[in-house]
Design a protein around this motif. Structure first.
Motif, PDB file in Angstrom:
ATOM      1  N   ASP A  26       3.464   0.927   4.317  1.00  0.00           N
ATOM      2  CA  ASP A  26       4.658   1.135   5.140  1.00  0.00           C
ATOM      3  C   ASP A  26       5.805   1.635   4.285  1.00  0.00           C
ATOM      4  O   ASP A  26       6.096   1.079   3.215  1.00  0.00           O
ATOM      5  CB  ASP A  26       5.049  -0.177   5.811  1.00  0.00           C
ATOM      6  N   CYS A  27       6.504   2.677   4.746  1.00  0.00           N
ATOM      7  CA  CYS A  27       7.528   3.312   3.907  1.00  0.00           C
ATOM      8  C   CYS A  27       8.729   2.403   3.661  1.00  0.00           C
ATOM      9  O   CYS A  27       9.299   2.409   2.567  1.00  0.00           O
ATOM     10  CB  CYS A  27       7.972   4.632   4.528  1.00  0.00           C
ATOM     11  N   VAL A  28       9.134   1.610   4.653  1.00  0.00           N
ATOM     12  CA  VAL A  28      10.303   0.752   4.470  1.00  0.00           C
ATOM     13  C   VAL A  28      10.010  -0.331   3.441  1.00  0.00           C
ATOM     14  O   VAL A  28      10.824  -0.598   2.544  1.00  0.00           O
ATOM     15  CB  VAL A  28      10.736   0.141   5.825  1.00  0.00           C
ATOM     16  N   GLU A  29       8.845  -0.954   3.546  1.00  0.00           N
ATOM     17  CA  GLU A  29       8.471  -1.972   2.557  1.00  0.00           C
ATOM     18  C   GLU A  29       8.384  -1.353   1.168  1.00  0.00           C
ATOM     19  O   GLU A  29       8.810  -1.958   0.179  1.00  0.00           O
ATOM     20  CB  GLU A  29       7.132  -2.596   2.944  1.00  0.00           C
ATOM     21  N   TRP A  30       7.810  -0.147   1.099  1.00  0.00           N
ATOM     22  CA  TRP A  30       7.683   0.538  -0.190  1.00  0.00           C
ATOM     23  C   TRP A  30       9.052   0.867  -0.779  1.00  0.00           C
ATOM     24  O   TRP A  30       9.296   0.624  -1.966  1.00  0.00           O
ATOM     25  CB  TRP A  30       6.870   1.812  -0.006  1.00  0.00           C
ATOM     26  N   LEU A  31       9.957   1.382   0.046  1.00  0.00           N
ATOM     27  CA  LEU A  31      11.304   1.716  -0.434  1.00  0.00           C
ATOM     28  C   LEU A  31      12.014   0.477  -0.976  1.00  0.00           C
ATOM     29  O   LEU A  31      12.668   0.517  -2.020  1.00  0.00           O
ATOM     30  CB  LEU A  31      12.125   2.340   0.700  1.00  0.00           C
ATOM     31  N   ALA A  84       7.526  11.807  -9.855  1.00  0.00           N
ATOM     32  CA  ALA A  84       7.446  11.904  -8.401  1.00  0.00           C
ATOM     33  C   ALA A  84       6.530  10.822  -7.855  1.00  0.00           C
ATOM     34  O   ALA A  84       5.377  10.724  -8.242  1.00  0.00           O
ATOM     35  CB  ALA A  84       6.925  13.277  -7.998  1.00  0.00           C
ATOM     36  N   ILE A  85       7.068  10.011  -6.940  1.00  0.00           N
ATOM     37  CA  ILE A  85       6.274   8.982  -6.297  1.00  0.00           C
ATOM     38  C   ILE A  85       6.538   9.030  -4.793  1.00  0.00           C
ATOM     39  O   ILE A  85       7.627   9.398  -4.348  1.00  0.00           O
ATOM     40  CB  ILE A  85       6.571   7.572  -6.845  1.00  0.00           C
ATOM     41  N   GLY A  86       5.519   8.691  -4.025  1.00  0.00           N
ATOM     42  CA  GLY A  86       5.669   8.744  -2.580  1.00  0.00           C
ATOM     43  C   GLY A  86       4.893   7.654  -1.897  1.00  0.00           C
ATOM     44  O   GLY A  86       4.205   6.848  -2.528  1.00  0.00           O
ATOM     45  N   CYS A  87       4.982   7.651  -0.566  1.00  0.00           N
ATOM     46  CA  CYS A  87       4.292   6.658   0.250  1.00  0.00           C
ATOM     47  C   CYS A  87       3.891   7.322   1.558  1.00  0.00           C
ATOM     48  O   CYS A  87       4.586   8.213   2.061  1.00  0.00           O
ATOM     49  CB  CYS A  87       5.223   5.475   0.528  1.00  0.00           C
ATOM     50  N   ASP A  88       2.767   6.913   2.111  1.00  0.00           N
ATOM     51  CA  ASP A  88       2.371   7.375   3.435  1.00  0.00           C
ATOM     52  C   ASP A  88       1.399   6.354   4.025  1.00  0.00           C
ATOM     53  O   ASP A  88       0.593   5.772   3.294  1.00  0.00           O
ATOM     54  CB  ASP A  88       1.722   8.752   3.381  1.00  0.00           C
ATOM     55  N   LEU A  90      -3.657   8.003  -6.138  1.00  0.00           N
ATOM     56  CA  LEU A  90      -3.412   7.068  -5.034  1.00  0.00           C
ATOM     57  C   LEU A  90      -3.247   5.659  -5.604  1.00  0.00           C
ATOM     58  O   LEU A  90      -4.093   5.176  -6.348  1.00  0.00           O
ATOM     59  CB  LEU A  90      -4.576   7.085  -4.042  1.00  0.00           C
ATOM     60  N   ASN A  91      -2.146   5.014  -5.243  1.00  0.00           N
ATOM     61  CA  ASN A  91      -1.909   3.632  -5.622  1.00  0.00           C
ATOM     62  C   ASN A  91      -1.771   2.794  -4.359  1.00  0.00           C
ATOM     63  O   ASN A  91      -1.013   3.155  -3.449  1.00  0.00           O
ATOM     64  CB  ASN A  91      -0.602   3.485  -6.430  1.00  0.00           C
ATOM     65  N   GLU A  92      -2.501   1.707  -4.269  1.00  0.00           N
ATOM     66  CA  GLU A  92      -2.368   0.819  -3.116  1.00  0.00           C
ATOM     67  C   GLU A  92      -1.036   0.082  -3.184  1.00  0.00           C
ATOM     68  O   GLU A  92      -0.548  -0.272  -4.247  1.00  0.00           O
ATOM     69  CB  GLU A  92      -3.516  -0.191  -3.082  1.00  0.00           C
ATOM     70  N   CYS A  93      -0.449  -0.140  -2.032  1.00  0.00           N
ATOM     71  CA  CYS A  93       0.897  -0.712  -1.954  1.00  0.00           C
ATOM     72  C   CYS A  93       0.830  -2.069  -1.295  1.00  0.00           C
ATOM     73  O   CYS A  93       0.170  -2.207  -0.275  1.00  0.00           O
ATOM     74  CB  CYS A  93       1.769   0.254  -1.166  1.00  0.00           C
TER      75      CYS A  93
END
Length: 312
Positions: A106-111, A289-293, A309-312
């Protein structure tokens, strides 16, 4: 013209005659000899694709199809372009040993979990056509994302050109950043259906934010200084392998915005990283550069392109 005169005499369309001329003129003699007694000689679509390639590439493609490695020219071109794209990314990663990865979650949790604020937020979230409530969606993630940008940083948020979507995002409080402009990405090679009471959409909006302490834009090229960026959408129709999903942004646009707003070594984040276009562009320019999806299919494509790919 010659092609029109020929069409009139033979009863064929002018387009058909022009395509035959293109095939005859642009396919190398060596390749013509290779395909003379094969099924390829009668497959016009394949021959047209071949005629758009350099002679060396034509020979390589024909060998791979004739040998049975690929079923047709389009499949061979796509596979080779995919391999070349991945090799380019791997080479860039070797030259620029910076962090590049996408987290699945989830992007919000990741942020909220990030341990460092970013120099640049650049992202392409789902459009109003893909979410149930665009106002609620925008309010859920954007304030959190903008809050993770340094006061010296910037943000580019790509959104659809729909009135309700523009309204939803313009109503979001940008916090410590300033919404400076609504930029435009326009493209002329991809058009949707022709509605009866509306105009064709061939643009998307890019919300441009900056921090109070942000330095001047690094944008010395005159043609890149306009608020309207006129760049074709990624397109696989001419023997290239550029388009990975429907609304993917062109690499040229990604690299422009990253060059304008960051320097080498800066941290770029993308909470809707998709197939990895923005993080790959950042890595090529020697930025972290790091991202989430949350979409595993998108992340798998990004992984195929060379993104970790890194698990979040």
């Amino acid at each position: 013209s010659f092609s029109q005169d020929t069409a009139n005499k033979t009863g064929q369309s002018r387009r058909t005659i022009e395509q035959e001329i293109q095939i005859s003129k642009n396919i190398s003699p060596e390749v013509k000899n290779k395909i003379r007694d094969t099924e390829l000689a009668d497959r016009k679509t394949d021959l047209l694709l071949l005629s758009r390639l350099e002679p060396e590439k034509q020979s390589q493609i024909v060998d791979s199809v004739v040998s049975g490695e690929f079923k047709d020219v389009k499949s061979a071109i796509n596979a080779i372009k995919l391999r070349e794209a991945k090799e380019e990314i791997e080479q860039a990663a070797t030259l620029n040993p910076v962090e590049i990865s996408i987290h699945h979650g989830d992007c919000v949790e990741w942020l909220k979990s990030l341990t460092e604020d970013a120099d640049l937020l650049i992202t392409d979230p789902p459009y109003a056509t893909d979410v149930d409530n665009i106002e609620e969606f925008a309010q859920t993630w954007l304030p959190v994302a903008l809050n993770r940008v340094k006061s010296t940083g910037r943000a580019y948020v790509c959104i659809g050109a729909y009135p309700n979507e523009l309204k939803a995002y313009l109503n979001v409080d940008p916090g410590h950043l300033e919404l400076c402009q609504v930029l435009v990405w326009t493209y002329r090679n991809t058009l949707g259906p022709s509605p009866n009471d509306q105009y064709k959409l061939n643009w998307q909006a890019i919300l441009y934010y900056k921090g109070i302490d942000a330095p001047a834009l690094n944008c010395p090229v005159m043609t890149e200084q306009f608020s309207v960026q006129d760049i074709n959408a990624p397109d696989n129709r001419h023997g290239t392998y550029e388009r990975w999903h429907a609304w993917q942004k062109p690499s040229e646009l990604a690299e422009r915005l990253i060059r304008h707003s960051t320097k080498e070594g800066d941290l770029v984040i993308d909470p809707f990283a998709g197939t990895g276009t923005f993080v790959i562009a950042a890595m090529k320019l020697n930025r972290q550069a790091i991202g989430c999806d949350k979409n595993p299919d998108m992340i798998q494509i990004a992984n195929t392109r060379g993104v970790v790919l890194n698990e979040c």
